[in-house]
Design a protein around this motif. Structure first.
Motif, PDB file in Angstrom:
ATOM      1  N   PRO A  50       0.810  -1.230   0.000  1.00 28.41           N
ATOM      2  CA  PRO A  50       0.000   0.000   0.000  1.00 28.41           C
ATOM      3  C   PRO A  50       0.841   1.277   0.000  1.00 28.41           C
ATOM      4  O   PRO A  50       0.480   2.253  -0.663  1.00 28.41           O
ATOM      5  CB  PRO A  50      -0.858  -0.109   1.266  1.00 28.41           C
ATOM      6  CG  PRO A  50      -0.322  -1.229   2.049  1.00 28.41           C
ATOM      7  CD  PRO A  50       0.425  -2.113   1.123  1.00 28.41           C
ATOM      8  N   LEU A  51       1.962   1.272   0.702  1.00 27.21           N
ATOM      9  CA  LEU A  51       2.823   2.466   0.700  1.00 27.21           C
ATOM     10  C   LEU A  51       3.403   2.697  -0.699  1.00 27.21           C
ATOM     11  O   LEU A  51       3.428   3.825  -1.198  1.00 27.21           O
ATOM     12  CB  LEU A  51       3.957   2.303   1.718  1.00 27.21           C
ATOM     13  CG  LEU A  51       4.781   3.559   1.994  1.00 27.21           C
ATOM     14  CD1 LEU A  51       4.019   4.530   2.878  1.00 27.21           C
ATOM     15  CD2 LEU A  51       6.106   3.214   2.661  1.00 27.21           C
ATOM     16  N   PHE A  53       2.094   1.711  -3.454  1.00 28.03           N
ATOM     17  CA  PHE A  53       0.972   2.106  -4.316  1.00 28.03           C
ATOM     18  C   PHE A  53       0.695   3.609  -4.196  1.00 28.03           C
ATOM     19  O   PHE A  53       0.509   4.308  -5.200  1.00 28.03           O
ATOM     20  CB  PHE A  53      -0.260   1.287  -3.931  1.00 28.03           C
ATOM     21  CG  PHE A  53      -1.524   1.701  -4.628  1.00 28.03           C
ATOM     22  CD1 PHE A  53      -1.629   1.656  -6.005  1.00 28.03           C
ATOM     23  CD2 PHE A  53      -2.625   2.120  -3.894  1.00 28.03           C
ATOM     24  CE1 PHE A  53      -2.807   2.036  -6.647  1.00 28.03           C
ATOM     25  CE2 PHE A  53      -3.801   2.497  -4.520  1.00 28.03           C
ATOM     26  CZ  PHE A  53      -3.888   2.464  -5.900  1.00 28.03           C
ATOM     27  N   GLY A  54       0.701   4.124  -2.968  1.00 27.72           N
ATOM     28  CA  GLY A  54       0.507   5.563  -2.765  1.00 27.72           C
ATOM     29  C   GLY A  54       1.595   6.375  -3.435  1.00 27.72           C
ATOM     30  O   GLY A  54       1.337   7.414  -4.047  1.00 27.72           O
ATOM     31  N   LEU A  55       2.828   5.904  -3.346  1.00 34.10           N
ATOM     32  CA  LEU A  55       3.953   6.581  -4.019  1.00 34.10           C
ATOM     33  C   LEU A  55       3.797   6.530  -5.532  1.00 34.10           C
ATOM     34  O   LEU A  55       4.060   7.514  -6.229  1.00 34.10           O
ATOM     35  CB  LEU A  55       5.269   5.922  -3.618  1.00 34.10           C
ATOM     36  CG  LEU A  55       6.020   6.612  -2.489  1.00 34.10           C
ATOM     37  CD1 LEU A  55       6.933   5.639  -1.781  1.00 34.10           C
ATOM     38  CD2 LEU A  55       6.797   7.812  -2.995  1.00 34.10           C
ATOM     39  N   LYS A  57       1.067   6.357  -7.202  1.00 40.83           N
ATOM     40  CA  LYS A  57      -0.001   7.289  -7.579  1.00 40.83           C
ATOM     41  C   LYS A  57       0.512   8.726  -7.565  1.00 40.83           C
ATOM     42  O   LYS A  57       0.144   9.547  -8.394  1.00 40.83           O
ATOM     43  CB  LYS A  57      -1.190   7.148  -6.617  1.00 40.83           C
ATOM     44  CG  LYS A  57      -2.088   5.963  -6.910  1.00 40.83           C
ATOM     45  CD  LYS A  57      -2.906   6.230  -8.165  1.00 40.83           C
ATOM     46  CE  LYS A  57      -3.914   5.154  -8.459  1.00 40.83           C
ATOM     47  NZ  LYS A  57      -4.571   5.364  -9.763  1.00 40.83           N
ATOM     48  N   GLY A  58       1.351   9.017  -6.575  1.00 35.55           N
ATOM     49  CA  GLY A  58       1.849  10.386  -6.426  1.00 35.55           C
ATOM     50  C   GLY A  58       2.946  10.750  -7.405  1.00 35.55           C
ATOM     51  O   GLY A  58       3.127  11.924  -7.730  1.00 35.55           O
TER      52      GLY A  58
END
Lengths: 206, 177
Positions: A50-51, A53-55, A57-58
């Protein structure tokens, strides 16, 4: 293929990718193999994918690798559904599947008893899913996935059992590691530098 | 007696949404909940805010942490019970790795809550945030929302810590009819 051999192969493919690394042996082995500045080391189990994935996306302009483990992913399987239904084309999830909790006594995970993580990834909706068991096929899979602009999942089946001490300890802790990682992102021009935002009126006048 | 005829306060939801926009939030990870559904609706309609629906609050927080490292201004919108299920994310990514993100949730521990099934959140919600050293505030008057959300985001960015904004019953619901 041993766990360390798999990490060596993956490390050999690292250039400018962002990497989020699992804790334990993966963490130290990767640091031993390659001092890759764009790696955040020692991310708690269940939080690696999840971490990452957030990166991803960003920072859609850069490939992001989640270097996860079977025990870690099993602790937060829901993220595969999230990733599959909100795809980030620049995310590559690699699961080093040794079928056990290697750092805490070699107790088997569900993956070690038959749960197929690649099958779960496919069923979640991830289209590019591969299972590899040998070094050359792992290397080819990583190369292909890094070249493609598509969400991908690689299950690398690695040997279970005690590992040789093939790693060196990290010379920084989680906090220092995060600051190093953040600074590496800044140096790559991917994020803005952090600035002290203390209000001007805090400054003492002469 | 307050009951099932209570309606969402759409006007207040709009005020909270504007407060989020003023704080320049541009990334949302969420788990839908009954109380904040009108705020979520407005956020999902906003094309300038990238949104990801997560399968649980811990996952939503970890995704927000990644977005924060990537330079985004993330918000996690969830039920107040999410602080319990996300405890290990708050302590590990928030406190140990020093990554900040904004969180917003219902405040079932506030005055005015009547549901028996929120009793546990009353007992552990605020004490849990205090134990974790997570800064938080309660929006008691909707007029304060813009200031509190803005200040919360300043703390997220300045001190690199997760911060929670709690919304009590009287902010999110109209009085029973």
């Amino acid at each position: 293929m041993t766990h360390f051999e798999a990490v060596q192969i993956i490390g050999g493919h690292l250039t400018n990718q962002i990497v989020i690394s699992n804790v334990g042996n993966t963490n130290r082995e990767l640091y031993s193999v390659k001092k890759h500045k764009l790696t955040l080391y020692g991310v708690q189990i269940s939080l690696v994918t999840p971490l990452a994935f957030g990166l991803a996306k960003g920072i859609p302009s850069r490939k992001v690798i989640a270097l996860d483990g079977d025990g870690s992913l099993l602790m937060g399987l829901g993220v595969l559904a999230t990733v599959a239904t909100n795809p980030a084309d620049n995310l590559l999830i690699i699961v080093l599947d040794n079928g056990c909790y290697a750092a805490c006594g070699w107790y088997p995970t569900a993956a070690g008893k038959g749960t197929d993580l690649a099958g779960i990834a496919s069923a979640a909706g991830i289209h590019n899913v591969k299972t590899v068991e040998k070094g050359d096929t792992l290397s080819a899979a990583v190369k292909e996935c890094l070249e493609k602009n598509e969400l991908a999942f690689i299950r690398a089946k690695v040997e279970s059992g005690p590992l040789p001490k093939a790693f060196e300890p990290l010379p920084f802790d989680g906090l220092d590691g995060t600051y190093r990682f953040r600074q590496a992102l800044v140096e790559e021009g991917l994020v803005e530098e952090w600035h002290d935002v203390t209000p001007v009126h805090y400054t003492f006048s002469k | 007696m307050r009951g099932s005829t209570s309606r969402h306060n759409v006007k207040n939801a709009m005020s909270i949404y504007h407060a989020i926009k003023k704080a320049e939030i541009n990334f949302l990870s969420y788990v839908p909940e009954t109380w904040t559904k009108e705020i979520l609706k407005l956020l999902l309609e906003d094309r300038d805010i990238e949104s990801v629906g997560a399968t649980g609050e811990a996952e939503a927080m970890a995704i927000a942490a990644g977005a924060s490292l990537a330079g985004k201004r993330p918000l996690v919108l969830m039920e107040g019970s999410g602080y319990s299920s996300g405890t290990h994310v708050l302590s590990r990514l928030g406190l140990m790795h020093h990554i900040g993100w904004l969180m917003m949730s219902s405040h079932a521990g506030g005055i005015g809550e009547v549901a028996y099934y929120h009793w546990d959140i009353r007992l552990v919600g605020e004490p849990l945030l205090s134990a974790l050293r997570i800064p938080y505030c309660v929006v008691q008057r909707v007029e304060d929302a813009e200031t509190l959300v803005r200040e919360a985001q300043y703390t997220v960015e300045g001190q690199k810590v997760p911060v929670a904004v709690l919304l009590p019953h009287h902010i999110l619901w109209e009085e029973s009819i």
